[in-house]
Design an enzyme around this catalytic site. Structure first.
Site, mmCIF file in Angstrom:
data_model
loop_
_atom_site.group_PDB
_atom_site.id
_atom_site.type_symbol
_atom_site.label_atom_id
_atom_site.label_comp_id
_atom_site.label_asym_id
_atom_site.label_seq_id
_atom_site.Cartn_x
_atom_site.Cartn_y
_atom_site.Cartn_z
ATOM 1 N N SER A 134 0.967 -1.235 0.069
ATOM 2 C CA SER A 134 -0.080 0.032 -0.014
ATOM 3 C C SER A 134 0.899 1.175 0.258
ATOM 4 C CB SER A 134 -1.078 0.095 1.209
ATOM 5 O OG SER A 134 -1.646 1.175 1.309
ATOM 6 N N TYR A 159 -2.458 0.036 9.945
ATOM 7 C CA TYR A 159 -2.772 -0.575 8.540
ATOM 8 C C TYR A 159 -1.321 -0.485 7.793
ATOM 9 C CZ TYR A 159 -4.006 -1.116 3.683
ATOM 10 O OH TYR A 159 -4.010 -1.594 2.391
#
Length: 337
Positions: A134, A159
């Site tokens: 990501s 995350y």
């Protein structure tokens, strides 16, 4: 590499990108075994609708297994009689903000689950595993555009930390076991069959129902919005080109066969421009609820895709002006609006 007729295991097959990649693989004649735990992070009905679309294609190339890949015993049991040549590992607990509420879900899926998939790739001696990282790994990086050579050791959300950990674990497995691995740092993906927790969906839903939309950092945000078809073409281009294991160390100490790329549109867009395009496509004005920056968020993302273009020919073609109407048209149909 010629993957024709080679079965690919796709994790997160009921997810936004996973379903789109599965469909593209089948469109070129490849059998797909899709797995997903069908959790309720967002409505399971949307995930089931994606699986139904894949299952009803007339080429009979899709098999689906509902299983949680963070459970190694269950994963092995579900795939015991299944052969596959490569893996596209897109399953994960997504969302920056939700990681503030449920950190255990991220540890299970993104840490334990990723190790399990690396172990599966090792045990099955797969020819290549492409996995999802990501752009959030760049944290508060102020240098734009984000380059894979930039430091990414200051994540601002759990995350992001789990995704950086996935990259480090993958580097270790590539080094120890010579497994060809490619990590893709996704930038903001949007398009038909997207996720309800993402800004594009939330904004369209609220504009069409005449409700105010929450606009963080008072609208002073930029995102490298990337249309789903461009993302899929990049994933398949990477899958077809596993990094070569020449036994040599690359500059910086990382060893083949582990490649790491940004995958984005290489064009940051102002958040207010997105809202303008949504207003045009929806035919309504947005009511804005201007708010300060949320914890764990960043003001701007911008992908340097030089390496991906050089190695695979990746070239995104869908502008935000073209992509937003396509999303809104699908959104209206899906919700019968």
């Amino acid at each position: 590499m010629d993957w024709q007729d080679s079965t690919v295991l796709v994790t997160g097959a009921a997810g936004f990108i996973g379903a789109a990649v599965s469909e593209a693989l089948m469109a070129r004649g490849q059998p797909v075994v899709g797995i997903d735990n069908m959790n309720d992070y967002y409505p399971v009905s949307l995930k089931q609708a994606r699986i139904d679309r894949l299952s009803t294609r007339d080429n009979n190339l899709f098999q689906f297994r509902q299983v949680d890949f963070s459970d190694m015993a269950a994963l092995n049991g579900a795939l015991e009689q299944t052969r596959f040549a490569a893996i596209v590992h897109l399953g994960a607990q997504a969302g920056v903000r939700y990681s503030l509420e449920n950190p255990q879900a991220y540890a299970a899926s993104n840490l334990t689950g990723h190790v399990n998939m690396l172990e599966l790739a090792r045990a099955r001696d797969v020819a290549h595993m492409v996995y999802a990282s990501s752009s959030s790994v760049y944290g508060g990086n102020a240098k734009l555009p984000f380059s894979v050579e930039d430091r990414a050791d200051h994540p601002v959300s759990l995350y992001a930390a789990t995704k950086k950990a996935d990259e480090l674990m993958s580097e270790t497995y590539a080094h120890l076991f010579r497994i060809p691995l490619t990590g893709l740092r996704f930038f903001t993906v949007y398009g038909p069959w997207g996720r309800p927790d993402m800004a594009m969906w939330k904004f369209a839903e609220r504009i069409l129902s005449d409700r105010p939309i929450d606009v963080y950092n008072h609208g002073e945000m930029q995102r490298d919005f990337t249309y789903i078809d461009d993302i899929v073409s990049g994933v398949l281009a990477c899958l077809d080109r596993p990094p070569l294991d020449d036994g040599e160390e690359k500059p910086g100490g990382s060893v083949k066969p582990h490649a790491l790329y940004n995958i984005g549109n290489n064009r940051p867009e102002h958040l207010m421009r997105l809202i303008e395009l949504l207003e045009e496509s929806c035919g309504r004005k947005a009511q804005l609820n201007l708010l300060p920056m949320q914890p764990g968020d960043v003001p701007a993302t911008y992908a340097d895709i030089t390496a991906l273009t050089r190695d695979t020919g990746y070239a995104p073609t869908t502008s935000l002006e073209a992509g937003v109407p396509l999303f809104v048209n699908w959104f209206r149909k899906y919700h019968s609006l």
